[in-house]
Design a protein around this motif. Structure first.
Motif, mmCIF file in Angstrom:
data_model
loop_
_atom_site.group_PDB
_atom_site.id
_atom_site.type_symbol
_atom_site.label_atom_id
_atom_site.label_comp_id
_atom_site.label_asym_id
_atom_site.label_seq_id
_atom_site.Cartn_x
_atom_site.Cartn_y
_atom_site.Cartn_z
ATOM 1 N N ASN A 8 0.977 -1.313 0.279
ATOM 2 C CA ASN A 8 0.062 -0.009 -0.043
ATOM 3 C C ASN A 8 0.873 1.332 -0.069
ATOM 4 O OD1 ASN A 8 -2.169 -1.560 2.320
ATOM 5 N ND2 ASN A 8 -2.389 -1.577 0.121
ATOM 6 N N VAL A 9 2.022 1.315 0.778
ATOM 7 C CA VAL A 9 2.860 2.356 0.811
ATOM 8 C C VAL A 9 3.561 2.628 -0.608
ATOM 9 C CG1 VAL A 9 4.929 3.224 1.697
ATOM 10 C CG2 VAL A 9 3.588 2.180 3.014
ATOM 11 N N VAL A 10 3.872 1.550 -1.465
ATOM 12 C CA VAL A 10 4.362 1.655 -2.778
ATOM 13 C C VAL A 10 3.400 2.109 -3.688
ATOM 14 C CG1 VAL A 10 5.230 0.537 -4.829
ATOM 15 C CG2 VAL A 10 6.024 -0.186 -2.574
ATOM 16 N N ALA A 11 2.104 1.760 -3.449
ATOM 17 C CA ALA A 11 0.977 2.287 -4.322
ATOM 18 C C ALA A 11 0.727 3.779 -4.106
ATOM 19 C CB ALA A 11 -0.316 1.306 -4.129
ATOM 20 N N TRP A 12 0.492 4.089 -2.873
ATOM 21 C CA TRP A 12 0.254 5.247 -2.316
ATOM 22 C C TRP A 12 1.492 6.328 -2.785
ATOM 23 C CZ3 TRP A 12 3.476 8.718 0.260
ATOM 24 C CH2 TRP A 12 2.938 10.023 0.851
ATOM 25 N N SER A 13 2.807 5.899 -2.776
ATOM 26 C CA SER A 13 3.675 6.877 -3.326
ATOM 27 C C SER A 13 3.888 7.003 -4.830
ATOM 28 C CB SER A 13 5.279 5.918 -3.012
ATOM 29 O OG SER A 13 6.210 6.767 -3.436
ATOM 30 N N GLY A 14 3.501 5.915 -5.638
ATOM 31 C CA GLY A 14 3.305 6.280 -6.904
ATOM 32 C C GLY A 14 2.305 7.250 -7.155
ATOM 33 N N GLU A 15 1.109 6.885 -6.487
ATOM 34 C CA GLU A 15 -0.037 8.144 -6.777
ATOM 35 C C GLU A 15 0.228 9.283 -6.193
ATOM 36 O OE1 GLU A 15 -3.794 9.136 -7.993
ATOM 37 O OE2 GLU A 15 -2.956 7.083 -8.359
ATOM 38 N N PHE A 16 1.038 9.298 -5.225
ATOM 39 C CA PHE A 16 1.434 10.636 -4.794
ATOM 40 C C PHE A 16 2.213 11.348 -5.842
ATOM 41 C CE2 PHE A 16 4.682 13.442 -2.693
ATOM 42 C CZ PHE A 16 3.910 14.377 -2.348
ATOM 43 N N HIS A 17 3.057 10.736 -6.349
ATOM 44 C CA HIS A 17 3.765 11.276 -7.179
ATOM 45 C C HIS A 17 3.252 11.961 -8.497
ATOM 46 C CE1 HIS A 17 7.658 11.222 -5.152
ATOM 47 N NE2 HIS A 17 7.431 9.969 -4.892
ATOM 48 N N THR A 36 9.976 30.255 -12.776
ATOM 49 C CA THR A 36 9.186 29.436 -11.721
ATOM 50 C C THR A 36 8.186 28.371 -12.650
ATOM 51 O OG1 THR A 36 9.253 30.987 -9.885
ATOM 52 C CG2 THR A 36 7.548 29.314 -9.891
ATOM 53 N N LYS A 37 7.597 28.874 -13.505
ATOM 54 C CA LYS A 37 6.838 27.745 -14.428
ATOM 55 C C LYS A 37 7.961 26.908 -14.917
ATOM 56 C CE LYS A 37 3.228 31.120 -15.765
ATOM 57 N NZ LYS A 37 2.632 31.837 -17.137
ATOM 58 N N MET A 38 8.907 27.283 -15.635
ATOM 59 C CA MET A 38 9.820 26.396 -16.199
ATOM 60 C C MET A 38 10.202 25.120 -15.078
ATOM 61 S SD MET A 38 12.512 28.725 -18.521
ATOM 62 C CE MET A 38 13.916 27.452 -18.245
ATOM 63 N N LEU A 39 10.524 25.704 -13.940
ATOM 64 C CA LEU A 39 11.166 24.818 -13.070
ATOM 65 C C LEU A 39 9.858 23.871 -12.764
ATOM 66 C CD1 LEU A 39 13.206 23.810 -10.729
ATOM 67 C CD2 LEU A 39 12.457 25.655 -9.387
ATOM 68 N N SER A 40 8.489 24.394 -12.544
ATOM 69 C CA SER A 40 7.531 23.787 -12.158
ATOM 70 C C SER A 40 7.188 22.739 -13.188
ATOM 71 C CB SER A 40 6.210 24.591 -11.989
ATOM 72 O OG SER A 40 5.702 25.037 -13.221
ATOM 73 N N GLY A 41 7.439 22.819 -14.445
ATOM 74 C CA GLY A 41 7.435 21.826 -15.432
ATOM 75 C C GLY A 41 8.261 20.868 -15.478
ATOM 76 N N TYR A 42 9.630 21.156 -15.173
ATOM 77 C CA TYR A 42 10.741 20.329 -14.987
ATOM 78 C C TYR A 42 10.314 19.117 -13.569
ATOM 79 C CZ TYR A 42 15.330 18.330 -13.925
ATOM 80 O OH TYR A 42 16.229 17.456 -13.507
ATOM 81 N N ILE A 43 9.841 19.748 -12.602
ATOM 82 C CA ILE A 43 9.651 19.099 -11.433
ATOM 83 C C ILE A 43 8.460 18.206 -11.842
ATOM 84 C CG2 ILE A 43 8.792 19.166 -9.125
ATOM 85 C CD1 ILE A 43 10.467 21.778 -8.947
ATOM 86 N N ALA A 44 7.403 18.688 -12.363
ATOM 87 C CA ALA A 44 6.325 17.896 -12.892
ATOM 88 C C ALA A 44 6.605 16.552 -13.699
ATOM 89 C CB ALA A 44 5.406 18.591 -13.408
ATOM 90 N N ASP A 45 7.622 16.913 -14.371
ATOM 91 C CA ASP A 45 8.005 15.719 -15.393
ATOM 92 C C ASP A 45 9.061 14.719 -14.597
ATOM 93 O OD1 ASP A 45 7.205 16.790 -17.679
ATOM 94 O OD2 ASP A 45 9.258 17.825 -18.194
ATOM 95 N N HIS A 46 9.684 15.208 -13.664
ATOM 96 C CA HIS A 46 10.445 14.344 -12.630
ATOM 97 C C HIS A 46 9.658 13.582 -11.710
ATOM 98 C CE1 HIS A 46 14.587 14.611 -12.467
ATOM 99 N NE2 HIS A 46 14.858 15.592 -13.158
ATOM 100 N N GLU A 47 8.435 14.224 -11.239
ATOM 101 C CA GLU A 47 7.405 13.512 -10.520
ATOM 102 C C GLU A 47 6.742 12.370 -11.169
ATOM 103 O OE1 GLU A 47 7.069 13.686 -7.125
ATOM 104 O OE2 GLU A 47 8.465 15.416 -7.151
ATOM 105 N N ARG A 48 6.643 12.609 -12.625
ATOM 106 C CA ARG A 48 5.724 11.566 -13.203
ATOM 107 C C ARG A 48 6.702 10.304 -13.398
ATOM 108 N NH1 ARG A 48 3.940 16.386 -15.917
ATOM 109 N NH2 ARG A 48 1.686 16.587 -15.378
ATOM 110 N N GLN A 49 8.127 10.786 -13.751
ATOM 111 C CA GLN A 49 9.077 9.720 -14.102
ATOM 112 C C GLN A 49 9.097 8.873 -12.833
ATOM 113 O OE1 GLN A 49 10.583 8.571 -16.685
ATOM 114 N NE2 GLN A 49 11.160 6.886 -15.561
#
Length: 152
Positions: A8-17, A36-49
């Motif tokens: 459940n922790v693993v599933a939650w972590s994936g969903e969280f990201h 800030t917008k550029m950084l947010s896009g970069y961070i979002a890409d990292h979160e999805r990965q």
């Protein structure tokens, strides 16, 4: 999500990201600061990965690791909530955004470290160590890249 096992922790972590990626993009979209917008896009890409990477743990780890109970340990560790857009994030500078992201990832790292400290040498501990390594590595990459963006 009811979190009772390491699986459940693993599933939650994936969903969280996945949610955190959407949260950052939608929360920062109204920002006037292009950096800030550029950084947010970069961070979002990292979160999805990161979400994709974490989701692979469900397929490669043993049922012994994923089925390990952890309810009592989670009662002491708050889990970050990024389920709704936060307009305040649009007012953040790139440095402030990275500080917030770093704080949230450090909460996750603290959670995984806490759980890891409770399992000794078990399959669950091995999996938590891998999860912790992935989180720490991605945080390091994001921080390094944010610093490079600041240099521009």
């Amino acid at each position: 999500m009811q979190i009772e096992t390491i699986g459940n922790v693993v599933a939650w972590s994936g969903e969280f990201h996945r949610n955190f990626a959407t949260f950052i993009e939608s929360s920062v979209a109204a920002s006037d600061d292009e950096r800030t917008k550029m950084l947010s896009g970069y961070i979002a890409d990292h979160e999805r990965q990161l979400a994709k990477t974490v989701s692979t743990f469900d397929h490669v780890e043993s049922d012994n690791a994923l089925g390990t109970w952890c309810t009592e340990f989670l009662n002491k560790q708050p889990l970050p909530d990024t389920s709704t857009k936060d307009e305040e994030w649009a007012t953040l500078s790139a440095n402030q955004l990275m500080d917030r992201v770093r704080d949230i990832h450090e909460q996750l790292i603290a959670l995984f470290s806490h759980l890891l400290s409770r399992y000794g040498t078990t399959p669950a501990a091995d999996m938590l160590e891998q999860l912790l390594d992935v989180e720490e590595h991605q945080l390091m990459l994001m921080t390094h890249s944010a610093n490079r963006l600041e240099d521009l």
